[in-house]
Design an enzyme around this catalytic site. Structure first.
Site, mmCIF file in Angstrom:
data_model
loop_
_atom_site.group_PDB
_atom_site.id
_atom_site.type_symbol
_atom_site.label_atom_id
_atom_site.label_comp_id
_atom_site.label_asym_id
_atom_site.label_seq_id
_atom_site.Cartn_x
_atom_site.Cartn_y
_atom_site.Cartn_z
ATOM 1 N N ASN A 240 16.506 29.621 -31.185
ATOM 2 C CA ASN A 240 15.867 28.450 -32.010
ATOM 3 C C ASN A 240 15.271 29.113 -33.337
ATOM 4 O O ASN A 240 14.131 29.934 -33.042
ATOM 5 C CB ASN A 240 14.727 27.722 -31.145
ATOM 6 N N THR B 103 20.597 29.394 -26.556
ATOM 7 C CA THR B 103 20.573 29.220 -27.975
ATOM 8 C C THR B 103 19.071 29.906 -28.468
ATOM 9 O O THR B 103 18.176 29.904 -27.731
ATOM 10 C CB THR B 103 20.647 28.008 -28.415
ATOM 11 N N GLU C 160 19.366 25.633 -34.352
ATOM 12 C CA GLU C 160 19.683 26.470 -33.287
ATOM 13 C C GLU C 160 20.910 27.282 -32.991
ATOM 14 O O GLU C 160 22.134 26.531 -33.180
ATOM 15 C CB GLU C 160 19.487 25.768 -31.835
#
Length: 309
Positions: free
Chosen positions: A209, A207, A256
């Protein structure tokens, strides 16, 4: 679109057809006003003009209020440009400016400074010190100072008069469908990609952020399908908003995004998202295996429902 950072920067505008207000979200009600502005401006060979304020008056008059906005100033400019506005005036809203009466505002700014030809306002518009200015007063002032006045009626979404507050409330409830319909575009969110704890990649869902503008409204915690724009390329993504209680005990709120079919280093870059739909609420799972199963289901649902957006 010409953008002025104050009324002092304005150069002469040809037959200004003007409206004023925050236009937070530039929703379908605002778009109706913009359409009318542009129609009238074309008919009289004039120019469409919006005066908006920065910061929001409530942040000055009620400094402890926790008001979040549908648009950053950059997002607002982009949407206004998309809907054909020709001149945008961003007036600094200060304590001193808040004391300007509605009559002073009309005479000194709209008439003497801008020389408006036509003023177009929404059905419930108020302005000036203590919000004393309204349509009835403007009818009198338009005759006194010789400008045209047009009032726009409310625009409905799902049979409800749309407003920025109603769109905010919908997003807070995770109702992306209503918000997008009321906005007439996908709700946007931008942020710089910053380093996280990199747990997602160990689960097979790396992911990005995001560090988001603190004044931007972030929808209800949960998982959403989003479009992700990186270097002007569009990807489908899964956006997670919340505290990630299954994988960490931290109480840090995170935004995220897992970008599907994407494997590039974008740390430090600013990426833009568009909300497509709410997939599920945030949930604490009993195990990482259960979380991975749910994330795979989220991915399948996002592709099935929004893969062609």
């Amino acid at each position: 679109m010409n953008v002025y950072q104050s009324l002092e920067e304005i150069k002469p505008i040809k037959r200004p057809v003007l409206t004023l207000g925050m236009f937070d979200g530039v929703h379908i009600g605002h778009q109706s006003i913009l359409k009318q502005l542009n129609t009238i401006a074309k008919e009289i060979d004039g120019k469409s003009v919006l005066i908006t304020f920065n910061p929001h008056p409530r942040m000055v008059l009620q400094p402890n209020c926790d008001l979040k906005f549908l648009n950053t100033l950059e997002e607002k400019e982009n949407v206004l440009r998309q809907f054909g506005l020709e001149h945008l005036i961003i007036q600094a809203f200060t304590t001193d400016f808040s004391q300007v009466t509605s009559v002073e505002f009309v005479k000194n700014l709209l008439v003497d400074k801008i020389n408006i030809h036509t003023l177009v306002i929404g059905y419930d518009h108020h302005f000036g010190k203590n919000r004393e200015g309204n349509y009835e007063q403007l009818e009198i002032l338009s005759k006194e100072f010789g400008f045209n006045l047009v009032q726009i009626e409310a625009v409905d979404c799902n049979d409800i008069a749309v407003s920025s507050t109603k769109v905010r409330n919908a997003l807070i409830e995770g109702n992306i469908a209503y918000a997008n319909k009321a906005l007439n575009y996908h709700y946007p969110l931008s942020g710089e990609v910053v380093h996280g704890d990199k747990i997602g990649r160990t689960l097979g869902f790396p992911t990005a952020n995001l560090q988001v503008d603190p004044n931007k409204l972030i929808p209800k915690d949960g998982v959403y399908a989003v479009n992700v724009f990186v270097d002007n390329q569009k990807y489908l993504g899964l956006l997670s908003i919340g505290f990630r209680e299954t994988v960490t005990n931290s109480r840090e709120h995170r935004v995220e995004v897992n970008i599907l079919d994407f494997n590039q280093d974008i740390y430090g870059e600013t990426i833009r998202l568009e909300f497509l739909g709410h997939l599920r609420d945030e949930k604490k799972f009993n195990s990482l295996d259960d979380l991975i199963t749910a994330m795979n289901q989220d991915k399948e649902n996002a592709i099935k429902l929004y893969g062609n957006n």
